[in-house]
Design a protein around this motif. Structure first.
Motif, PDB file in Angstrom:
ATOM      1  N   GLU A  35     -11.358  -3.344   0.432  1.00  0.00           N
ATOM      2  CA  GLU A  35     -10.006  -2.789   0.376  1.00  0.00           C
ATOM      3  C   GLU A  35      -9.303  -2.915   1.723  1.00  0.00           C
ATOM      4  O   GLU A  35      -8.123  -3.258   1.798  1.00  0.00           O
ATOM      5  N   GLN A  36     -10.036  -2.631   2.805  1.00  0.00           N
ATOM      6  CA  GLN A  36      -9.431  -2.707   4.134  1.00  0.00           C
ATOM      7  C   GLN A  36      -9.102  -4.157   4.501  1.00  0.00           C
ATOM      8  O   GLN A  36      -8.078  -4.431   5.130  1.00  0.00           O
ATOM      9  N   LYS A  37      -9.952  -5.072   4.115  1.00  0.00           N
ATOM     10  CA  LYS A  37      -9.692  -6.483   4.377  1.00  0.00           C
ATOM     11  C   LYS A  37      -8.459  -6.942   3.602  1.00  0.00           C
ATOM     12  O   LYS A  37      -7.614  -7.688   4.141  1.00  0.00           O
ATOM     13  N   ALA A  38      -8.335  -6.500   2.357  1.00  0.00           N
ATOM     14  CA  ALA A  38      -7.172  -6.863   1.537  1.00  0.00           C
ATOM     15  C   ALA A  38      -5.892  -6.308   2.155  1.00  0.00           C
ATOM     16  O   ALA A  38      -4.845  -6.976   2.154  1.00  0.00           O
ATOM     17  N   PHE A  39      -5.959  -5.081   2.685  1.00  0.00           N
ATOM     18  CA  PHE A  39      -4.796  -4.480   3.355  1.00  0.00           C
ATOM     19  C   PHE A  39      -4.396  -5.322   4.562  1.00  0.00           C
ATOM     20  O   PHE A  39      -3.212  -5.636   4.762  1.00  0.00           O
ATOM     21  N   PHE A  40      -5.372  -5.707   5.371  1.00  0.00           N
ATOM     22  CA  PHE A  40      -5.128  -6.509   6.571  1.00  0.00           C
ATOM     23  C   PHE A  40      -4.457  -7.836   6.208  1.00  0.00           C
ATOM     24  O   PHE A  40      -3.445  -8.227   6.807  1.00  0.00           O
ATOM     25  N   GLU A  41      -4.973  -8.526   5.219  1.00  0.00           N
ATOM     26  CA  GLU A  41      -4.437  -9.827   4.831  1.00  0.00           C
ATOM     27  C   GLU A  41      -3.021  -9.694   4.268  1.00  0.00           C
ATOM     28  O   GLU A  41      -2.151 -10.520   4.554  1.00  0.00           O
ATOM     29  N   ALA A  42      -2.800  -8.658   3.463  1.00  0.00           N
ATOM     30  CA  ALA A  42      -1.468  -8.473   2.864  1.00  0.00           C
ATOM     31  C   ALA A  42      -0.430  -8.126   3.933  1.00  0.00           C
ATOM     32  O   ALA A  42       0.728  -8.549   3.842  1.00  0.00           O
ATOM     33  N   ALA A  43      -0.841  -7.349   4.940  1.00  0.00           N
ATOM     34  CA  ALA A  43       0.090  -7.008   6.025  1.00  0.00           C
ATOM     35  C   ALA A  43       0.501  -8.258   6.785  1.00  0.00           C
ATOM     36  O   ALA A  43       1.664  -8.429   7.160  1.00  0.00           O
ATOM     37  N   LEU A  44      -0.435  -9.174   6.999  1.00  0.00           N
ATOM     38  CA  LEU A  44      -0.117 -10.411   7.709  1.00  0.00           C
ATOM     39  C   LEU A  44       0.700 -11.364   6.843  1.00  0.00           C
ATOM     40  O   LEU A  44       1.526 -12.114   7.350  1.00  0.00           O
ATOM     41  N   ALA A  45       0.466 -11.331   5.526  1.00  0.00           N
ATOM     42  CA  ALA A  45       1.178 -12.233   4.612  1.00  0.00           C
ATOM     43  C   ALA A  45       2.527 -11.671   4.163  1.00  0.00           C
ATOM     44  O   ALA A  45       3.286 -12.350   3.469  1.00  0.00           O
ATOM     45  N   TRP A  46       2.810 -10.428   4.543  1.00  0.00           N
ATOM     46  CA  TRP A  46       4.063  -9.769   4.182  1.00  0.00           C
ATOM     47  C   TRP A  46       4.212  -9.604   2.671  1.00  0.00           C
ATOM     48  O   TRP A  46       5.304  -9.665   2.130  1.00  0.00           O
ATOM     49  N   ASP A  47       3.081  -9.387   1.970  1.00  0.00           N
ATOM     50  CA  ASP A  47       3.152  -9.056   0.549  1.00  0.00           C
ATOM     51  C   ASP A  47       2.383  -7.762   0.268  1.00  0.00           C
ATOM     52  O   ASP A  47       1.889  -7.537  -0.821  1.00  0.00           O
ATOM     53  N   LEU A  48       2.307  -6.913   1.284  1.00  0.00           N
ATOM     54  CA  LEU A  48       1.568  -5.648   1.181  1.00  0.00           C
ATOM     55  C   LEU A  48       2.245  -4.700   0.190  1.00  0.00           C
ATOM     56  O   LEU A  48       3.468  -4.598   0.149  1.00  0.00           O
ATOM     57  N   GLU A  49       1.442  -4.026  -0.608  1.00  0.00           N
ATOM     58  CA  GLU A  49       1.912  -2.964  -1.498  1.00  0.00           C
ATOM     59  C   GLU A  49       1.060  -1.734  -1.275  1.00  0.00           C
ATOM     60  O   GLU A  49      -0.165  -1.817  -1.207  1.00  0.00           O
ATOM     61  N   VAL A  50       1.701  -0.583  -1.138  1.00  0.00           N
ATOM     62  CA  VAL A  50       0.994   0.692  -1.003  1.00  0.00           C
ATOM     63  C   VAL A  50       1.512   1.603  -2.103  1.00  0.00           C
ATOM     64  O   VAL A  50       2.667   2.025  -2.080  1.00  0.00           O
ATOM     65  N   GLY A  51       0.667   1.891  -3.074  1.00  0.00           N
ATOM     66  CA  GLY A  51       1.108   2.658  -4.223  1.00  0.00           C
ATOM     67  C   GLY A  51       2.164   1.879  -4.986  1.00  0.00           C
ATOM     68  O   GLY A  51       1.984   0.711  -5.325  1.00  0.00           O
ATOM     69  N   ASP A  52       3.307   2.525  -5.219  1.00  0.00           N
ATOM     70  CA  ASP A  52       4.396   1.850  -5.936  1.00  0.00           C
ATOM     71  C   ASP A  52       5.400   1.210  -4.987  1.00  0.00           C
ATOM     72  O   ASP A  52       6.459   0.755  -5.401  1.00  0.00           O
ATOM     73  N   LYS A  53       5.070   1.187  -3.712  1.00  0.00           N
ATOM     74  CA  LYS A  53       6.010   0.686  -2.708  1.00  0.00           C
ATOM     75  C   LYS A  53       5.648  -0.739  -2.300  1.00  0.00           C
ATOM     76  O   LYS A  53       4.518  -1.000  -1.881  1.00  0.00           O
ATOM     77  N   LYS A  54       6.641  -1.633  -2.399  1.00  0.00           N
ATOM     78  CA  LYS A  54       6.434  -3.030  -2.059  1.00  0.00           C
ATOM     79  C   LYS A  54       7.111  -3.368  -0.730  1.00  0.00           C
ATOM     80  O   LYS A  54       8.079  -2.741  -0.340  1.00  0.00           O
ATOM     81  N   TRP A  55       6.567  -4.380  -0.074  1.00  0.00           N
ATOM     82  CA  TRP A  55       7.076  -4.835   1.237  1.00  0.00           C
ATOM     83  C   TRP A  55       8.538  -5.268   1.122  1.00  0.00           C
ATOM     84  O   TRP A  55       8.905  -6.049   0.256  1.00  0.00           O
ATOM     85  N   VAL A  56       9.379  -4.745   2.013  1.00  0.00           N
ATOM     86  CA  VAL A  56      10.800  -5.087   2.033  1.00  0.00           C
ATOM     87  C   VAL A  56      11.128  -5.986   3.222  1.00  0.00           C
ATOM     88  O   VAL A  56      11.772  -7.020   3.085  1.00  0.00           O
TER      89      VAL A  56
END
Length: 418
Positions: free
Chosen positions: A370-391
């Motif tokens: 899960e932490q690795k997926a968070f790290f990769e999504a933050a770098l790729a700018w497609d991170l989602e946390v709950g119902d909130k998507k990257w703007v």
């Protein structure tokens, strides 16, 4: 038919809007901004142009079909985000608006401008115009920005590499309807260069009148006096503890370049480069979250807040990489992302920013899925946390300068020519 009055502080913006109006058979009055105008132009330039073009009946400036219109908008966005943006930053550097002048950063912006022109050059090798078979907003927008670039930052040696771009430029600016708007172009033989300001010469103080010679003191006293008159020597500055860490095999600047120049995900991407080169003994990974998300309102304001935080981390930029974004919608958003920091602890890296304690920091373990997926999504700018998507987001990237550019800003237009 009059399209109204536009207030602008930029000659290029005014020329671009006037040319669009003239080509569409409309008139528009362009005025200099006044103190009562908060932001110029009154709307974003591309939006103004599209609106004015839409006023003309049967106008082909914005495309006749939906697909054509999408292509026009895509190319206008490309011109604004690459040609106009990088040319403007180069001009601000060489004119001293951005201080201090930084030659490596100048080179970065010029390389990006050159890359953008290369993309357009290849496209125009098989197309007469950018978006359709007729002149559109995109062509006029490009011509307006190129007239500025050709007269300042893109000199004769560089222009020679782009014959198709030059042909397109000459075609547009010499159109009978808009030739008077563009006028003549003064092509720069040599690109505008930064000239350091002359140092003011200090006037020499008048010589003091000669004083009678004092009686010579005994040798011992003379030695003591000389000791007293020695200038104060400042103690050498202590080294940053982060510089005293054992040498790492992971080069942070190489990583920043890989991140900027490669697609984030996929084979050959920047994440693959990262995992092949990362030194977990010399660096650590951190999840960062803003503590006071309930105070956030507009998402663009939150994005600016991230940029401000990164600017205040300037003293630690050579020890840090970051990718942090705003997720959600207006009045319902959060700030979150990931940091790559020198050393085993985050505090020595981020405490240079006065507001560092407004964020929480949690170590990221790449062995945790899960932490690795968070790290990769933050770098790729497609991170989602709950119902909130990257703007939107910001990166701590190049040393000594904050590049306020979206990661992968060239988008699909760039990809098709890679």
């Amino acid at each position: 038919m009059s399209a109204g009055t536009i207030h602008t502080a930029s000659e290029v913006e005014g020329k671009r809007i006037s040319a669009i109006a003239a080509f569409a058979g409309l008139s528009v009055e362009v005025k200099e901004s006044t103190s009562t105008i908060v932001k110029t132009p009154t709307f974003i330039t591309s939006a103004i142009g599209r609106y004015i073009a839409s006023l003309a009946p049967n106008s082909t400036l914005i495309g006749n079909e939906a697909t054509d219109a999408a292509l026009v908008d895509q190319w206008v966005a490309f011109v604004d985000s690459t040609i106009a943006h990088n040319n403007s930053l180069i001009l601000q550097l060489v004119k001293g608006v951005i201080n201090p002048y930084n030659k490596p950063i100048h080179t970065v912006f010029l390389d990006r401008l050159t890359s953008s022109l290369t993309i357009i050059e290849k496209h125009l090798d098989t197309h007469t115009f950018l978006a359709t078979e007729r002149i559109t907003l995109a062509d006029i927008a490009l011509a307006a920005e190129l007239q500025s670039a050709f007269s300042t930052t893109v000199d004769s040696a560089l222009r020679a590499k782009f014959p198709n771009v030059l042909r397109h430029f000459e075609t547009i600016v010499n159109q009978p309807k808009i030739a008077s708007v563009f006028g003549s172009t003064t092509f720069a033989e040599k690109a505008l260069q930064y000239v350091p300001p002359l140092k003011e010469k200090k006037e020499k103080a008048p010589a003091a009148p000669a004083q009678p010679k004092a009686e010579k003191k005994p040798k011992k006293e003379e030695i003591d006096e000389e000791d007293d008159d020695k200038p104060y020597e400042e103690a050498p500055k202590e080294k940053n503890p982060l510089d005293l860490l054992p040498k790492s095999t992971f080069n942070l600047e190489d990583w920043k370049r890989a991140y900027s120049n490669k697609e984030t995900r996929g084979a050959g991407g920047s994440l693959e480069w990262f995992y092949q080169n990362f030194d977990k003994e010399g660096f650590s990974l951190w999840r960062v979250d803003f503590k006071y998300n309930e105070e956030l309102t507009q998402t663009y304001m939150s994005s600016n807040q991230i940029g401000g935080f990164f600017n205040r981390l300037e003293a630690s930029r050579k020890y840090l990489f970051g990718s942090v974004g705003v997720l959600g919608t207006a009045n319902n958003s959060i700030i979150a992302g990931a940091l790559v920091a020198r050393g085993p602890e985050i505090k020595p890296v981020v405490e240079v920013a006065p507001d560092w304690e407004s964020y929480t920091y949690e170590r990221i373990d790449l062995e945790n899925v899960e932490q690795k997926a968070f790290f990769e999504a933050a770098l790729a700018w497609d991170l989602e946390v709950g119902d909130k998507k990257w703007v939107d987001g910001k990166n701590v990237r190049q040393a000594s300068f904050q590049l306020n550019l979206s990661h992968g800003q060239f988008s699909d237009v760039e990809k098709q020519f890679k």
